[in-house]
Design a protein around this motif. Structure first.
Motif, short mmCIF file in Angstrom:
data_model
loop_
_atom_site.label_atom_id
_atom_site.label_comp_id
_atom_site.label_asym_id
_atom_site.label_seq_id
_atom_site.Cartn_x
_atom_site.Cartn_y
_atom_site.Cartn_z
N ARG A 82 -22.45 3.26 23.20
CA ARG A 82 -21.04 3.59 23.38
C ARG A 82 -20.80 4.22 24.75
NH1 ARG A 82 -18.13 8.27 22.53
NH2 ARG A 82 -15.90 8.00 22.06
N GLU A 83 -21.66 5.15 25.14
CA GLU A 83 -21.50 5.79 26.44
C GLU A 83 -21.72 4.80 27.58
OE1 GLU A 83 -20.37 8.82 27.06
OE2 GLU A 83 -20.07 8.99 24.90
N GLN A 84 -22.68 3.89 27.39
CA GLN A 84 -22.92 2.89 28.42
C GLN A 84 -21.74 1.96 28.59
OE1 GLN A 84 -26.56 0.98 27.20
NE2 GLN A 84 -27.87 2.54 28.13
N MET A 85 -21.10 1.59 27.48
CA MET A 85 -19.94 0.69 27.57
C MET A 85 -18.74 1.39 28.21
SD MET A 85 -20.87 -2.25 26.68
CE MET A 85 -19.25 -3.03 26.62
N ILE A 86 -18.58 2.68 27.97
CA ILE A 86 -17.51 3.42 28.64
C ILE A 86 -17.73 3.42 30.15
CG2 ILE A 86 -16.48 5.71 28.94
CD1 ILE A 86 -16.98 6.23 25.98
N THR A 87 -18.97 3.70 30.56
CA THR A 87 -19.30 3.69 31.99
C THR A 87 -19.10 2.30 32.58
OG1 THR A 87 -20.93 5.44 31.62
CG2 THR A 87 -21.09 4.20 33.66
N TYR A 88 -19.47 1.27 31.83
CA TYR A 88 -19.31 -0.11 32.30
C TYR A 88 -17.85 -0.43 32.57
CZ TYR A 88 -18.84 -5.20 31.64
OH TYR A 88 -18.51 -6.53 31.76
N TRP A 89 -16.97 -0.10 31.61
CA TRP A 89 -15.55 -0.42 31.78
C TRP A 89 -14.91 0.44 32.87
CZ3 TRP A 89 -12.88 -4.50 30.43
CH2 TRP A 89 -13.37 -5.32 29.42
N GLN A 90 -15.37 1.65 33.04
CA GLN A 90 -14.86 2.46 34.15
C GLN A 90 -15.25 1.84 35.49
OE1 GLN A 90 -16.56 6.26 33.10
NE2 GLN A 90 -14.76 6.90 31.94
N GLY A 91 -16.44 1.23 35.55
CA GLY A 91 -16.83 0.52 36.76
C GLY A 91 -15.97 -0.72 36.99
N LEU A 92 -15.59 -1.40 35.90
CA LEU A 92 -14.72 -2.57 36.04
C LEU A 92 -13.33 -2.18 36.54
CD1 LEU A 92 -15.54 -4.93 33.04
CD2 LEU A 92 -16.49 -4.86 35.34
N ILE A 93 -12.87 -0.97 36.19
CA ILE A 93 -11.58 -0.51 36.70
C ILE A 93 -11.60 -0.48 38.23
CG2 ILE A 93 -10.02 1.47 36.82
CD1 ILE A 93 -10.72 2.10 33.94
N ALA A 94 -12.71 -0.01 38.79
CA ALA A 94 -12.82 0.05 40.26
C ALA A 94 -12.86 -1.35 40.86
CB ALA A 94 -14.07 0.83 40.65
N LYS A 95 -13.60 -2.28 40.23
CA LYS A 95 -13.65 -3.65 40.73
C LYS A 95 -12.27 -4.30 40.63
CE LYS A 95 -18.53 -4.61 39.68
NZ LYS A 95 -18.91 -3.25 39.26
N ALA A 96 -11.58 -4.06 39.51
CA ALA A 96 -10.25 -4.66 39.32
C ALA A 96 -9.26 -4.13 40.35
CB ALA A 96 -9.75 -4.36 37.91
N ALA A 97 -9.42 -2.88 40.77
CA ALA A 97 -8.49 -2.31 41.74
C ALA A 97 -8.54 -3.06 43.07
CB ALA A 97 -8.81 -0.82 41.96
N MET A 98 -9.73 -3.52 43.48
CA MET A 98 -9.83 -4.29 44.72
C MET A 98 -9.10 -5.63 44.58
SD MET A 98 -13.72 -3.56 46.07
CE MET A 98 -14.52 -3.80 44.50
#
Length: 521
Positions: free
Chosen positions: A262-278
Motif C-alpha cells: 500500500r505504501e509503495q503504491m502511494i509513492t508510485y502514484w505520487q511520482g506519476l503526479i510529477a510526471k503528469a505535471a510535465m
C-alpha cells in the motif's frame, strides 16, 4: 532498450497505461472546470488513425525513456489547431541560436542517416522534457532513464545471451567415478553402473542404486560464476524499477506484506503526479493557443485513484476542521487542493458578472447555448432582479434560533444526520446574512416535512435527551420563527415570478442585439 529488457518494458507499460487511463480536465483561470472546451474535443480525436489513449501512452513512453516528447500541431486553413501528431524523439534535432535558445526544429522524415528533413517553427512544436545538467547543446534536451541505465541493460543483455548459448549445449547432471584414482572399470561395469545411476536420476520418488564397484557420485550444480550472473540480473531488475519509480507489485512481483504494498503504491502514484505535471504543461500550451486570453489549464485528474484516497480522506477531514473554525468553505476546499469545486456548490448563488461572462462566451458559438447558460444559473442577475423589493434578511427570531442550534451543535448534540450545508447556512443566518431565494424555498419545504419531529422525545425542555438531534436540526433551520418567514418569502417570490412572466419579454432577444462590450458593462 524497451524491447530488449522485459522489466523496462513492464515499467513503461504500467506507467503509460496508468496515466492514459486518467481523465483529462480543463480549468479556467479560477480553477473551475470547463467541461466542453474545444481542446477536449481535439484530444478525443487527435487525427486519422490516432486515438487519445494511444497518443497519451506514446508521449509518456517517450518522456520516460528519452526525457523528451514532441507534439506537432496541425493547423487548419484559418490557423486553428485541427490535429495533434507525435514525432519520434530520435528524429528531432534542435536548431540553436547564438544565445542558446531554439530557433527551429528539424525532423528526419525517413529515419535514415541521409534522409530528408523538414523544418518546423518552434510555435508548431510542443516540446515536453525533463531537466538536464549538460552545459552544451545537449542541454536543450531532457534526460530519460535509458541513459542512466545503459550499462546495466547492456550487462543484462550479455548475461541473457550467455544463458541462451549455455542452454543450447548439453552437459551432464552428475559424475560417477571410482573412489580410488588408481582403479579402472571394465566396459561391462561402466555400462551396468550407468544404467542404475540413470534409473535413479530419473526416478520421481528417489531410490537406492547398488553398484558393483566402489565409486563416488557427484552432482553438478550451479557454479559460482552462474550464481553471480543471477545476482547481477536481480540487481539490474531492481535498478530499473527504482529508476522508473515502479513498485514490484505493479509489475507482478511479490511484496513483503499488504501494508508495504500500500505504501509503495502511494509513492508510485505520487511520482506519476510529477510526471503528469510535465505533460500537463505541454497540453496547456495547446489549449491556450485554441482559447487565447482565457488562461485555461490542462491537468490529469487523480481524484479517483484508489491508492491516493487515504490522503484525500485526510484532506477532507482538514477541510471540515477549517470550516468549523470559521474559514470560508470554498477557500477551505481549494486550500486543501480540491480545485474542481466552485462557489455554486455551497450557497446556490452565482456572481452576476460571472453569469454574464459565461453567457457571452457561449454567444460566440451558438445563440441557444446562451439561453442555456443563462437559464442554468440558479441565481442569475435576471432572476434576482425581480426580487429586488423582497427583504431576504433573517428576522431576530430566526437569528437567535440558529445561534441556539449552533451552540447545541458545539456541545455535541447534533447527531450524525446533519449535512455540512445545513451547518454553513445556520452560521450565515446567525450572522444576519441574507438568505437566497432557493434556500428560502428549501427552508419552507423542510420545516413542513419535519413538523412531526416536534413530537419526538427530547424535543422539548425537561424531556429525556433534550436537546435531541431533531431539535438541534430544527433550530439550525431557523426553528418556529422561520416557518412564517419562509412562507412569506415564497409567497412574495411566486407573485414576483407571475408578474415578471406576464410583463417581461425574452431577455435573450435583447441581449444578443448588443455588442459584447455593452453586455459586459
Amino acid at each position: 532498450a524497451m524491447p530488449a529488457n522485459a522489466w523496462l518494458f513492464a515499467c513503461l507499460t504500467a506507467i503509460s497505461e496508468d496515466l492514459a487511463g486518467l481523465p483529462i480536465r480543463v480549468k479556467d483561470g479560477g480553477e473551475n472546470p470547463v467541461p466542453s472546451h474545444p481542446f477536449l474535443t481535439l484530444l478525443r480525436s487527435p487525427g486519422a488513425s490516432r486515438t487519445e489513449r494511444l497518443l497519451r501512452q506514446q508521449l509518456t513512453v517517450d518522456l520516460v525513456l528519452t526525457g523528451n516528447a514532441y507534439i506537432l500541431q496541425l493547423f487548419g486553413s484559418r490557423g486553428q489547431v485541427v490535429g495533434l501528431y507525435r514525432l519520434h524523439p530520435a528524429r528531432m534535432e534542435a536548431i540553436p541560436s547564438e544565445d542558446g535558445s531554439i530557433l527551429a526544429w528539424e525532423y528526419n522524415t525517413d529515419g535514415g542517416s541521409g534522409g530528408g528533413y523538414r523544418r518546423y517553427a518552434t510555435s508548431a512544436i510542443v516540446h515536453i522534457r525533463t531537466p538536464s545538467h549538460e552545459d552544451d547543446e545537449r542541454g536543450l534536451y531532457g534526460q530519460g532513464v535509458v541513459r542512466s541505465l545503459d550499462a546495466d541493460i547492456q550487462a543484462d543483455r550479455a548475461l541473457a545471451e550467455q544463458s541462451r548459448r549455455s542452454a543450447e549445449k548439453g552437459r551432464p547432471d552428475a559424475v560417477y567415478h571410482p573412489s580410488n584414482p588408481d582403479q579402472s572399470w571394465s566396459p561391462k561395469q561402466i555400462k551396468s553402473m550407468q544404467v542404475q545411476t540413470q534409473r535413479l536420476m530419473n526416478a520421481t520418488h528417489g531410490g537406492v542404486a547398488v553398484m558393483t564397484g566402489a565409486g563416488k557420485l557427484e552432482m553438478l550444480g550451479w557454479s559460482p560464476k552462474d550464481m553471480e550472473g543471477v545476482a547481477q540480473r536481480t540487481w539490474t531488475r531492481e535498478t530499473i524499477l527504482a529508476a522508473c519509480g515502479v513498485p514490484p507489485s505493479r509489475v507482478g512481483l511479490p511484496t513483503a506484506n499488504y501494508a508495504t504494498q500500500r505504501e509503495q503504491m502511494i509513492t508510485y502514484w505520487q511520482g506519476l503526479i510529477a510526471k503528469a505535471a510535465m505533460i500537463d504543461d505541454g497540453l496547456t500550451a495547446i489549449a491556450q493557443r485554441m482559447d487565447p486570453g482565457a488562461g485555461v489549464m490542462v491537468c490529469h485528474d487523480f481524484s479517483r485513484v484508489p491508492a491516493l484516497q487515504a490522503s484525500r480522506g485526510e484532506a477532507l477531514d482538514r477541510v471540515k476542521k477549517h470550516i468549523d473554525n470559521g474559514m470560508d468553505p470554498l477557500a477551505a476546499y481549494r486550500y486543501e487542493g480540491f480545485t474542481d469545486i466552485d462557489d455554486t456548490a455551497f450557497n446556490g448563488t452565482v456572481d452576476p458578472t460571472e453569469a454574464v461572462t459565461e453567457a457571452i462566451r457561449a454567444l460566440r458559438s451558438d445563440v441557444f447555448a446562451v439561453r442555456a447558460a443563462i437559464n442554468s444559473q440558479t441565481e442569475s442577475t435576471i432572476t434576482r432582479a425581480r426580487y429586488d423589493d423582497i427583504n431576504f434578511t433573517p428576522p431576530k427570531g430566526v437569528r437567535d434560533e440558529c445561534q441556539r442550534g449552533l451552540g447545541w451543535l458545539k456541545d455535541g448534540h447534533g447527531g450524525d444526520g446533519l449535512v455540512d450545508a445545513t451547518k454553513r447556512w445556520a452560521r450565515k443566518l446567525a450572522k444576519g446574512d441574507d438568505i437566497t431565494p432557493d434556500k428560502a424555498r428549501k427552508m419552507r419545504a423542510w420545516l413542513a416535512r419535519h413538523e412531526a419531529d416536534k413530537e419526538g422525545e427530547g424535543f422539548k425542555p425537561g424531556e429525556d435527551g433534550f436537546p435531541s438531534p431533531g431539535r438541534v436540526a430544527w433550530a439550525l433551520w431557523g426553528g418556529d420563527p422561520a416557518k412564517p418567514w419562509s412562507a412569506k418569502l415564497v409567497r412574495q417570490m411566486d407573485a414576483a415570478d407571475e408578474d415578471a412572466d406576464k410583463a417581461a419579454p425574452d431577455p435573450l432577444a435583447n441581449l444578443i442585439q448588443f455588442p459584447s462590450e455593452t453586455v459586459t458593462q
